[in-house]
Design an enzyme around this catalytic site. Sequence first.
Site, PDB file in Angstrom:
ATOM      1  N   TYR A  63      17.634  29.814   7.149  1.00  0.00           N
ATOM      2  CA  TYR A  63      16.396  30.433   7.645  1.00  0.00           C
ATOM      3  C   TYR A  63      16.400  30.540   9.160  1.00  0.00           C
ATOM      4  O   TYR A  63      16.761  29.592   9.861  1.00  0.00           O
ATOM      5  CB  TYR A  63      15.187  29.607   7.234  1.00  0.00           C
ATOM      6  CG  TYR A  63      14.796  29.763   5.788  1.00  0.00           C
ATOM      7  CD1 TYR A  63      14.366  31.001   5.300  1.00  0.00           C
ATOM      8  CD2 TYR A  63      14.840  28.685   4.927  1.00  0.00           C
ATOM      9  CE1 TYR A  63      13.992  31.147   3.964  1.00  0.00           C
ATOM     10  CE2 TYR A  63      14.457  28.813   3.599  1.00  0.00           C
ATOM     11  CZ  TYR A  63      14.042  30.042   3.123  1.00  0.00           C
ATOM     12  OH  TYR A  63      13.673  30.188   1.821  1.00  0.00           O
TER      13      TYR A  63
ATOM     14  N   MET B 254      13.140  23.737   1.643  1.00  0.00           N
ATOM     15  CA  MET B 254      12.292  22.959   0.734  1.00  0.00           C
ATOM     16  C   MET B 254      13.107  22.084  -0.204  1.00  0.00           C
ATOM     17  O   MET B 254      12.802  20.905  -0.409  1.00  0.00           O
ATOM     18  CB  MET B 254      11.406  23.915  -0.073  1.00  0.00           C
ATOM     19  CG  MET B 254      10.349  23.213  -0.889  1.00  0.00           C
ATOM     20  SD  MET B 254       9.359  24.365  -1.851  1.00  0.00           S
ATOM     21  CE  MET B 254       8.455  25.237  -0.582  1.00  0.00           C
TER      22      MET B 254
ATOM     23  N   ARG C  99     -10.617   0.303  15.673  1.00  0.00           N
ATOM     24  CA  ARG C  99     -10.838   1.205  14.546  1.00  0.00           C
ATOM     25  C   ARG C  99     -11.903   0.544  13.659  1.00  0.00           C
ATOM     26  O   ARG C  99     -13.062   0.894  13.745  1.00  0.00           O
ATOM     27  CB  ARG C  99      -9.542   1.447  13.770  1.00  0.00           C
ATOM     28  CG  ARG C  99      -8.432   2.077  14.628  1.00  0.00           C
ATOM     29  CD  ARG C  99      -7.233   2.462  13.805  1.00  0.00           C
ATOM     30  NE  ARG C  99      -6.790   1.342  12.969  1.00  0.00           N
ATOM     31  CZ  ARG C  99      -5.777   1.384  12.132  1.00  0.00           C
ATOM     32  NH1 ARG C  99      -5.088   2.487  11.990  1.00  0.00           N
ATOM     33  NH2 ARG C  99      -5.428   0.322  11.414  1.00  0.00           N
TER      34      ARG C  99
ATOM     35  N   LYS D 141       0.851  -1.201   0.000  1.00  0.00           N
ATOM     36  CA  LYS D 141       0.000   0.000   0.000  1.00  0.00           C
ATOM     37  C   LYS D 141       0.886   1.250   0.000  1.00  0.00           C
ATOM     38  O   LYS D 141       2.095   1.155   0.280  1.00  0.00           O
ATOM     39  CB  LYS D 141      -0.932  -0.016   1.215  1.00  0.00           C
ATOM     40  CG  LYS D 141      -0.235   0.009   2.567  1.00  0.00           C
ATOM     41  CD  LYS D 141      -1.195  -0.309   3.709  1.00  0.00           C
ATOM     42  CE  LYS D 141      -0.476  -0.314   5.043  1.00  0.00           C
ATOM     43  NZ  LYS D 141      -1.325  -0.841   6.137  1.00  0.00           N
TER      44      LYS D 141
END
Length: 354
Positions: free
Chosen positions: A250, A297, A129, A33
């Site tokens: 940053y 990023m 669940r 998955k």
Amino acid sequence: MRPARLRIDLAALQHNYRLLRQMHGARALAVVKANAYGHGAVECARALTPLADGFAVAFVEEALVLREAGITAPILVLEGAFDGEDWRAASAHKLWLVVHQESQLRALEEQTFAQPMHVWLKFNTGMNRVGFNAEAIARAHQRLCACAQVSSITLMTHLARADEPQEAATSEQITCFDQHTRALAGERSLANSAGILAHPAARRDWARPGIALYGSNPLPAADVDLRPVMTFESRVFAVRELAAGAPLGYGARFHAPHPMRIGLVAAGYADGYPRSADGTLVAVDGQLARLVGRVAMDMLTIDLTELPEAGVGSRVELWGKQIPVDSIAQAVGTISYELLCNAKRARHIFEPGD
Ligand SMILES: *Cc1c(COP(=O)(O)O)cnc(C)c1O
């Protein structure tokens, strides 16, 4: 070309599958998955096809991608059908669907397939669940047995705390499962990766290993020869000298305590390296170095002061064979699963298995 890469060692994947199946001592569905936990579902399924008894995914859409790629082995859909279209696709493509709630059971009873199908009935034994509760499981089983659309049933449950072997929760779940399914016909499936590794009592007809296939061990103390499958790597693309006291990146989150040589690496949080990392290790052409400053990023910064031979073009492993993904996950307060699934922007390079 952007140098960030996900090298996928398909021989390691095959090794891990063989090892886990052997430990389990019975059949195992390879859980692929979420694009095989970020590794590439089609390529991983192809590499496992000669070995695996079948596959498991979360959604019908994921199963159809594998069918389109020519995977003919059984595929179990762990969340089952969301609507009638899912049921019809499952029937047309011979998928195995989990039935975990009343609405799915009712929808199945209303279908009319040419061929009856194999379904997995999910029993909630403590995860709380999805799954039928203890008082409802026998009746759900009875309805599936009576349903013309169903050829056979596998009984399953999912373990909530199998990665904490000192906790009683897993043996309580297993006891609950056995107590309430004793009289019910069908094969059984209990174990995820941690179940296989730590709970012999969870070893039944089918296991469902996921994370351990990819070489990450959900049990911190277990000594098993699992091999990392994914190596996340990039390259140094620039080098900068910092004077003592100079800020870096940053938020000036880091100040050089002494003159430093900083390597800029072409990978960042957009590639799945966690922004919250601070001071984690990387391997630069095989030698350890540390992350300094904020992860951005598309780039991150590392300390090359002690590695004068490293420079532009040096290969940087962010996690993989030398830097365990679990060590990065632990450093940022998450689990390897999340990091692996999120590392999806960089290009996959598949190294063939046997
Ligand atoms: C994801 C999943 C697995 C695999 O779990 P791992 O911890 O990755 O081995 C097994 N069974 C079910 C129902 C799952 O959802």
